[in-house]
Write a protein that holds these residues in place. Structure first.
Motif, short mmCIF file in Angstrom:
data_model
loop_
_atom_site.label_atom_id
_atom_site.label_comp_id
_atom_site.label_asym_id
_atom_site.label_seq_id
_atom_site.Cartn_x
_atom_site.Cartn_y
_atom_site.Cartn_z
N GLU A 16 0.88 -1.29 0.07
CA GLU A 16 0.12 0.10 -0.04
C GLU A 16 0.69 1.25 -0.19
OE1 GLU A 16 -3.02 0.16 -0.38
OE2 GLU A 16 -3.44 -1.69 -0.47
N ASP A 17 2.21 1.30 0.26
CA ASP A 17 3.02 2.08 0.28
C ASP A 17 3.17 2.99 -1.22
OD1 ASP A 17 3.58 1.92 2.68
OD2 ASP A 17 5.65 0.78 2.53
N MET A 18 3.09 4.08 -1.21
CA MET A 18 3.48 5.01 -2.35
C MET A 18 5.01 5.09 -2.42
SD MET A 18 0.74 5.76 -4.00
CE MET A 18 1.07 6.93 -5.08
N SER A 19 5.59 4.94 -3.57
CA SER A 19 6.97 5.04 -3.44
C SER A 19 7.32 5.78 -4.69
CB SER A 19 7.75 3.66 -3.64
OG SER A 19 7.20 2.94 -4.58
N SER A 31 0.24 2.71 -6.13
CA SER A 31 -0.21 1.52 -4.93
C SER A 31 -0.54 0.31 -5.57
CB SER A 31 -0.96 2.18 -3.74
OG SER A 31 -2.45 2.23 -4.32
#
Length: 104
Positions: free
Chosen positions: A30-33, A47
């Motif tokens: 679920e992390d935005m990177s 995500s």
């Protein structure tokens, strides 16, 4: 199960205690990177749920008419004799076949 009462360790793997396992503390999907492209531009990765939504809503090819099967009437099911004594029954999702015979 219990270990032997004479103090020996049991050779049965079910008698041994399970080692604790480490559980993930957060959902990394679920992390935005961010990533740097070879051109030096910074791009934001989607995500997991956003990527799934993008793929689900992408245009697709139409389903060929022959793949759609028979139209389900108001009764809610279709039954067809596909060979002598062999019947196909379907409701648009689930399908089954059965054989009718006079043999006991």
């Amino acid at each position: 199960m219990q270990a032997p009462s004479d103090g020996r360790e049991s050779s049965n793997p079910r008698d041994r205690a399970l080692a604790p396992c480490e559980l993930p503390t957060k959902n990394h999907m679920e992390d935005m990177s961010t990533a740097t492209a070879s051109s030096g531009e910074t791009a934001v990765a989607l995500s997991f749920s956003e990527e799934a939504r993008r793929r689900r809503e992408a245009p697709t090819a139409p389903v060929p008419e022959i793949a759609k099967g028979p139209e389900v009437p108001a009764a809610g099911y279709v039954m067809d004799e596909i060979a002598e004594g062999i019947f196909w029954l379907g409701d648009g999702s689930y399908q089954t076949m059965f054989v009718v015979t006079t043999r006991a």
